[in-house]
Design a protein around this motif. Structure first.
Motif, PDB file in Angstrom:
ATOM      1  N   ILE A 135       0.941  -1.648   0.080  1.00  0.00           N
ATOM      2  CA  ILE A 135       0.070   0.079  -0.134  1.00  0.00           C
ATOM      3  C   ILE A 135       0.700   0.981  -0.335  1.00  0.00           C
ATOM      4  CG2 ILE A 135      -2.282  -1.060   1.496  1.00  0.00           C
ATOM      5  CD1 ILE A 135      -1.982   0.026   3.466  1.00  0.00           C
ATOM      6  N   ILE A 136       1.933   1.153   0.038  1.00  0.00           N
ATOM      7  CA  ILE A 136       2.866   2.087   0.539  1.00  0.00           C
ATOM      8  C   ILE A 136       2.483   3.048  -1.239  1.00  0.00           C
ATOM      9  CG2 ILE A 136       5.647   2.889   0.323  1.00  0.00           C
ATOM     10  CD1 ILE A 136       5.281   0.877   2.630  1.00  0.00           C
ATOM     11  N   GLY A 137       2.784   4.437  -1.039  1.00  0.00           N
ATOM     12  CA  GLY A 137       2.384   4.916  -2.504  1.00  0.00           C
ATOM     13  C   GLY A 137       1.020   4.992  -3.255  1.00  0.00           C
ATOM     14  N   GLN A 138       0.097   4.372  -2.447  1.00  0.00           N
ATOM     15  CA  GLN A 138      -1.106   4.053  -3.216  1.00  0.00           C
ATOM     16  C   GLN A 138      -2.332   5.244  -2.664  1.00  0.00           C
ATOM     17  OE1 GLN A 138      -3.365   0.471  -3.425  1.00  0.00           O
ATOM     18  NE2 GLN A 138      -1.392  -0.488  -4.272  1.00  0.00           N
ATOM     19  N   ILE A 139      -2.988   5.590  -2.551  1.00  0.00           N
ATOM     20  CA  ILE A 139      -4.251   7.179  -3.293  1.00  0.00           C
ATOM     21  C   ILE A 139      -5.146   6.409  -2.118  1.00  0.00           C
ATOM     22  CG2 ILE A 139      -5.771   8.150  -3.285  1.00  0.00           C
ATOM     23  CD1 ILE A 139      -4.058   8.897  -5.990  1.00  0.00           C
ATOM     24  N   ALA A 140      -5.236   7.003  -0.527  1.00  0.00           N
ATOM     25  CA  ALA A 140      -6.687   6.442   0.068  1.00  0.00           C
ATOM     26  C   ALA A 140      -7.038   7.260   0.466  1.00  0.00           C
ATOM     27  CB  ALA A 140      -5.361   5.579   1.737  1.00  0.00           C
ATOM     28  N   VAL A 141      -8.114   7.035   1.189  1.00  0.00           N
ATOM     29  CA  VAL A 141      -9.255   8.259   1.729  1.00  0.00           C
ATOM     30  C   VAL A 141      -9.381   8.589   3.159  1.00  0.00           C
ATOM     31  CG1 VAL A 141     -12.005   8.375   1.496  1.00  0.00           C
ATOM     32  CG2 VAL A 141     -10.636   7.642  -0.274  1.00  0.00           C
ATOM     33  N   VAL A 142      -9.308   9.142   3.569  1.00  0.00           N
ATOM     34  CA  VAL A 142      -9.540   9.632   4.787  1.00  0.00           C
ATOM     35  C   VAL A 142     -10.859   9.221   5.123  1.00  0.00           C
ATOM     36  CG1 VAL A 142      -8.844  11.660   6.503  1.00  0.00           C
ATOM     37  CG2 VAL A 142      -7.364  11.569   4.574  1.00  0.00           C
ATOM     38  N   THR A 143     -10.913   8.400   6.948  1.00  0.00           N
ATOM     39  CA  THR A 143     -12.005   8.149   7.110  1.00  0.00           C
ATOM     40  C   THR A 143     -12.594   9.329   8.467  1.00  0.00           C
ATOM     41  OG1 THR A 143     -10.855   6.312   8.360  1.00  0.00           O
ATOM     42  CG2 THR A 143     -12.458   6.024   6.237  1.00  0.00           C
ATOM     43  N   LYS A 144     -11.307   9.678   9.394  1.00  0.00           N
ATOM     44  CA  LYS A 144     -11.661   9.961  10.161  1.00  0.00           C
ATOM     45  C   LYS A 144     -10.695  10.977  10.195  1.00  0.00           C
ATOM     46  CE  LYS A 144     -10.510   9.651  15.069  1.00  0.00           C
ATOM     47  NZ  LYS A 144     -10.370   8.996  16.377  1.00  0.00           N
ATOM     48  N   LYS A 145     -10.405  12.697  10.754  1.00  0.00           N
ATOM     49  CA  LYS A 145      -9.924  13.663   9.836  1.00  0.00           C
ATOM     50  C   LYS A 145      -8.485  13.491  10.980  1.00  0.00           C
ATOM     51  CE  LYS A 145      -9.790  19.017  12.225  1.00  0.00           C
ATOM     52  NZ  LYS A 145     -10.145  19.106  12.063  1.00  0.00           N
ATOM     53  N   ILE A 146      -7.686  13.891  10.308  1.00  0.00           N
ATOM     54  CA  ILE A 146      -5.840  13.934  10.859  1.00  0.00           C
ATOM     55  C   ILE A 146      -5.187  15.245  10.881  1.00  0.00           C
ATOM     56  CG2 ILE A 146      -3.997  12.142   9.922  1.00  0.00           C
ATOM     57  CD1 ILE A 146      -5.353  10.295   8.167  1.00  0.00           C
ATOM     58  N   THR A 147      -4.870  15.099  11.959  1.00  0.00           N
ATOM     59  CA  THR A 147      -3.684  16.894  12.365  1.00  0.00           C
ATOM     60  C   THR A 147      -2.954  16.470  12.320  1.00  0.00           C
ATOM     61  OG1 THR A 147      -4.519  16.968  14.564  1.00  0.00           O
ATOM     62  CG2 THR A 147      -6.164  17.854  13.030  1.00  0.00           C
ATOM     63  N   LEU A 179      -1.275  17.063  15.353  1.00  0.00           N
ATOM     64  CA  LEU A 179      -1.410  16.618  16.947  1.00  0.00           C
ATOM     65  C   LEU A 179      -2.378  15.298  17.133  1.00  0.00           C
ATOM     66  CD1 LEU A 179      -1.578  19.958  18.318  1.00  0.00           C
ATOM     67  CD2 LEU A 179       0.356  18.795  18.152  1.00  0.00           C
ATOM     68  N   ASP A 180      -3.220  14.848  16.268  1.00  0.00           N
ATOM     69  CA  ASP A 180      -4.185  13.375  16.554  1.00  0.00           C
ATOM     70  C   ASP A 180      -4.116  12.945  15.410  1.00  0.00           C
ATOM     71  OD1 ASP A 180      -5.544  14.634  18.980  1.00  0.00           O
ATOM     72  OD2 ASP A 180      -6.297  16.243  17.790  1.00  0.00           O
ATOM     73  N   LYS A 181      -3.992  11.139  14.931  1.00  0.00           N
ATOM     74  CA  LYS A 181      -4.218  10.827  14.810  1.00  0.00           C
ATOM     75  C   LYS A 181      -5.330  10.636  14.169  1.00  0.00           C
ATOM     76  CE  LYS A 181       0.176   7.509  16.344  1.00  0.00           C
ATOM     77  NZ  LYS A 181       0.796   6.562  16.462  1.00  0.00           N
ATOM     78  N   GLY A 182      -5.838  10.344  12.995  1.00  0.00           N
ATOM     79  CA  GLY A 182      -6.950   9.965  12.598  1.00  0.00           C
ATOM     80  C   GLY A 182      -6.751   8.153  11.996  1.00  0.00           C
ATOM     81  N   SER A 183      -8.027   8.244  10.832  1.00  0.00           N
ATOM     82  CA  SER A 183      -7.695   7.136  10.030  1.00  0.00           C
ATOM     83  C   SER A 183      -8.071   7.005   8.337  1.00  0.00           C
ATOM     84  CB  SER A 183      -8.695   6.374  10.315  1.00  0.00           C
ATOM     85  OG  SER A 183     -10.312   6.290  10.759  1.00  0.00           O
ATOM     86  N   VAL A 184      -7.588   6.347   7.570  1.00  0.00           N
ATOM     87  CA  VAL A 184      -7.632   5.993   6.298  1.00  0.00           C
ATOM     88  C   VAL A 184      -8.269   4.821   5.617  1.00  0.00           C
ATOM     89  CG1 VAL A 184      -6.025   7.833   5.578  1.00  0.00           C
ATOM     90  CG2 VAL A 184      -5.510   5.030   5.794  1.00  0.00           C
ATOM     91  N   LYS A 185      -8.782   4.946   4.247  1.00  0.00           N
ATOM     92  CA  LYS A 185      -8.928   3.616   4.224  1.00  0.00           C
ATOM     93  C   LYS A 185      -8.839   3.024   2.680  1.00  0.00           C
ATOM     94  CE  LYS A 185     -13.546   0.498   3.971  1.00  0.00           C
ATOM     95  NZ  LYS A 185     -14.578   0.504   4.264  1.00  0.00           N
ATOM     96  N   ILE A 186      -8.027   1.933   2.778  1.00  0.00           N
ATOM     97  CA  ILE A 186      -7.307   1.857   1.247  1.00  0.00           C
ATOM     98  C   ILE A 186      -7.816   0.468   1.525  1.00  0.00           C
ATOM     99  CG2 ILE A 186      -5.002   1.219   2.483  1.00  0.00           C
ATOM    100  CD1 ILE A 186      -4.119   2.427   0.373  1.00  0.00           C
ATOM    101  N   ASN A 187      -7.542  -0.331  -0.054  1.00  0.00           N
ATOM    102  CA  ASN A 187      -8.099  -1.619  -0.540  1.00  0.00           C
ATOM    103  C   ASN A 187      -8.985  -2.377   0.708  1.00  0.00           C
ATOM    104  OD1 ASN A 187      -5.838  -1.152  -2.643  1.00  0.00           O
ATOM    105  ND2 ASN A 187      -4.537  -1.980  -1.079  1.00  0.00           N
ATOM    106  N   GLY A 188     -10.428  -1.121   0.986  1.00  0.00           N
ATOM    107  CA  GLY A 188     -11.016  -1.692   1.561  1.00  0.00           C
ATOM    108  C   GLY A 188     -11.009  -2.378   3.279  1.00  0.00           C
ATOM    109  N   MET A 189      -9.998  -2.004   4.252  1.00  0.00           N
ATOM    110  CA  MET A 189      -8.881  -2.038   4.950  1.00  0.00           C
ATOM    111  C   MET A 189      -8.794  -0.493   5.956  1.00  0.00           C
ATOM    112  SD  MET A 189      -6.352  -4.148   4.744  1.00  0.00           S
ATOM    113  CE  MET A 189      -5.688  -4.669   5.998  1.00  0.00           C
TER     114      MET A 189
END
Length: 150
Positions: A93-105, A107-117
């Motif tokens: 997944i390194i170098g691939q495009i992901a969609v942010v599912t929880k805001k990332i700053t 100071l705060d971690k968020g989450s991304v979705k890539i390949n259904g994960m």
């Protein structure tokens, strides 16, 4: 000179044992898959030295066998040893495009979705990625994907 040949003739198995050891030691230090073939040939010659084959013929057999092994088996063995490792899921997944599912700053971690994960995500720069925006996976450290803005 005749005395050296006489001594060698009487101790040929030990000469080939010494050549085998020297070749194996050199190969273990270099790992170049070159001297190992000479070591294998000299190991075979240890046993041939107990037969009445003259030293000149043994030397010819040694050189011929070594060259045949070097030319025909080295490429096959080298290809088997140097097979490319198959990337694991996180390496893919390194170098691939992901969609942010929880805001990332920053100071705060968020989450991304890539390949259904879903992955925990963080940024290294002082940026904010809003939910629904796209980003690129830069690096994976543990279970955190470090992303950057597109």
């Amino acid at each position: 000179m005749d005395s050296i040949i006489q001594v060698l003739s009487n101790n040929l198995p030990w000469v080939w044992v010494a050549v085998t050891i020297i070749c194996v030691v050199i190969e273990s230090l270099t790992l170049s898959l070159t001297t190992i073939w000479f070591g294998i040939s000299s190991f075979v010659l240890v046993f041939l030295a107990f037969t009445p084959i003259p030293f000149g013929a043994q030397l010819f057999i040694f050189v011929a066998m070594s060259l045949v092994l070097l030319i025909f088996t080295r490429p096959v063995v080298k290809k088997k040893i140097n097979q490319k490792q198959i990337a694991t899921n996180y390496e893919r997944i390194i170098g691939q495009i992901a969609v942010v599912t929880k805001k990332i700053t920053a100071l705060d971690k968020g989450s991304v979705k890539i390949n259904g994960m879903e992955w925990t995500a963080a940024v290294k720069e002082d940026i904010t990625l809003e939910k629904g925006s796209k980003c690129i996976i830069e690096e994976i450290a543990g279970v955190t994907a470090y992303v950057k803005s597109i």
